[in-house]
Design a protein around this motif. Structure first.
Motif, PDB file in Angstrom:
ATOM      1  N   SER A 108       0.893  -1.136  -0.024  1.00 11.22           N
ATOM      2  CA  SER A 108      -0.003  -0.016   0.005  1.00 11.22           C
ATOM      3  C   SER A 108       0.922   1.148   0.029  1.00 11.22           C
ATOM      4  CB  SER A 108      -1.102   0.040   1.007  1.00 11.22           C
ATOM      5  OG  SER A 108      -1.473   1.118   1.354  1.00 11.22           O
ATOM      6  N   THR A 109       0.651   2.167  -0.777  1.00 11.69           N
ATOM      7  CA  THR A 109       1.129   3.623  -1.023  1.00 11.69           C
ATOM      8  C   THR A 109       0.372   4.451  -0.082  1.00 11.69           C
ATOM      9  OG1 THR A 109      -0.040   4.084  -3.075  1.00 11.69           O
ATOM     10  CG2 THR A 109       2.190   3.070  -3.228  1.00 11.69           C
ATOM     11  N   ALA A 110      -0.752   4.125   0.493  1.00 13.64           N
ATOM     12  CA  ALA A 110      -1.596   5.146   1.459  1.00 13.64           C
ATOM     13  C   ALA A 110      -1.127   5.484   2.483  1.00 13.64           C
ATOM     14  CB  ALA A 110      -2.925   4.379   1.614  1.00 13.64           C
ATOM     15  N   PHE A 111      -0.244   5.013   3.073  1.00  8.83           N
ATOM     16  CA  PHE A 111       0.407   5.218   4.476  1.00  8.83           C
ATOM     17  C   PHE A 111       2.058   5.161   4.660  1.00  8.83           C
ATOM     18  CE2 PHE A 111      -1.162   1.314   4.608  1.00  8.83           C
ATOM     19  CZ  PHE A 111      -0.234   0.337   5.134  1.00  8.83           C
ATOM     20  N   ASN A 112       2.613   5.597   5.428  1.00 11.75           N
ATOM     21  CA  ASN A 112       4.029   5.471   5.703  1.00 11.75           C
ATOM     22  C   ASN A 112       4.490   4.346   6.681  1.00 11.75           C
ATOM     23  OD1 ASN A 112       4.712   7.908   3.957  1.00 11.75           O
ATOM     24  ND2 ASN A 112       3.912   9.042   5.668  1.00 11.75           N
ATOM     25  N   ARG A 113       5.526   3.852   6.754  1.00 15.58           N
ATOM     26  CA  ARG A 113       6.036   2.744   7.540  1.00 15.58           C
ATOM     27  C   ARG A 113       7.015   3.119   8.430  1.00 15.58           C
ATOM     28  NH1 ARG A 113       4.396   1.303   2.915  1.00 15.58           N
ATOM     29  NH2 ARG A 113       2.776   0.099   2.434  1.00 15.58           N
TER      30      ARG A 113
END
Length: 267
Positions: A147-152
């Motif tokens: 997913s590119t919706a959030f950062n890790r």
């Protein structure tokens, strides 16, 4: 098959088995309460104590070592360890590792948030723009990983992730539900942290060993003895000791692409 050939085959298997058991198996793992952990110098945990019991019944001596998970996998790759405790099955590692048919336990990856900054996400899309704390080398399923919706943002330990959560340096963190609840209790964060409704992935954990002479026989015997042990009162007592961290041996449904709990391309 001629009788003499059967006898020779049986003798060969026996020799391979004895060769596998002649030295201590070097098993690596990462602290993963309540499955395996160090309690003031004493190793404990549902999966650890279950594995110790099974190996004792098989007459196998084991040398244990706690390491960060990325190091555990590196030692397997380099041949410096014979096996790993609480590892997910990954088809990418079938050429290197053997997995018993019987799992040790099942994990459920969920999200935790600070009550002061609530993010009760029910879908991954609700994490858009947020930062989620992760553990290096762990994979939580392709939907989460891709997913590119959030950062890790990685942290060196589960405790460090919870510390960053309380400081507001991350918005949520991901870990196994039972592990998260134990860390919350150990850090005195009851009432300060909540679990989001979203279940990111589920997966079964195994004891896996490197392929080698006699190892296929070892995993077969391990699986059979593990299955027997889980049907005994002694296992029920052990399971109750660690609360609801019990085994689920029925097949489970996992999101597409879910892979090994504690493995990534780097791990």
């Amino acid at each position: 098959m001629p009788v003499i050939l059967k006898l020779l085959t049986a003798a060969l298997f026996a020799c391979l088995s004895l060769a596998a058991y002649g030295e201590k198996l070097r098993i690596v793992t990462e602290p993963w309460t309540p499955y395996v952990y160090d309690d003031n110098g004493t190793m404990r945990g549902l999966d650890y104590e279950t594995t110790v019991t099974v190996f004792q019944r098989l007459g196998v001596d084991v040398q244990w070592q706690f390491l960060p998970w990325k190091r555990c996998l590196a030692m397997l790759d380099q041949g410096h360890a014979d096996g790993a405790l609480d590892i997910f099955h990954s088809h990418d590692r079938d050429a290197l590792l053997l997995y018993p048919s019987e799992p040790l336990s099942e994990v459920e990856f969920v999200l935790f948030y600070a009550n002061e900054r609530p993010h009760p996400a029910k879908t991954l899309d609700e994490l858009r723009g947020l930062t989620v704390g992760i553990s290096p080398g762990y994979l939580y399923g392709s939907a989460f990983s891709d997913s590119t919706a959030f950062n890790r943002e990685p942290a060196p330990s589960h405790e460090a992730n919870f510390g960053k959560l309380m400081l507001g340096r991350i918005d949520l963190l991901i870990t196994d539900r039972r592990v998260g609840m134990h860390v919350i209790k150990d850090l005195g964060l009851e009432g300060k942290v909540s679990q989001a409704p979203l279940v990111v992935s589920r997966q079964q954990q195994f004891l896996a060993v490197r392929r080698g002479a006699g190892m296929d026989l070892l995993v077969q015997r391990f699986a059979a003895e593990l299955k027997r042990f889980k049907q005994e009162p002694a296992y029920a007592v052990l399971s109750a000791k660690y609360g609801d961290a019990h085994l689920h041996t029925n097949p489970i449904t996992t999101p597409a692409g879910t892979v090994e709990q504690q493995e990534s391309s780097a791990q």
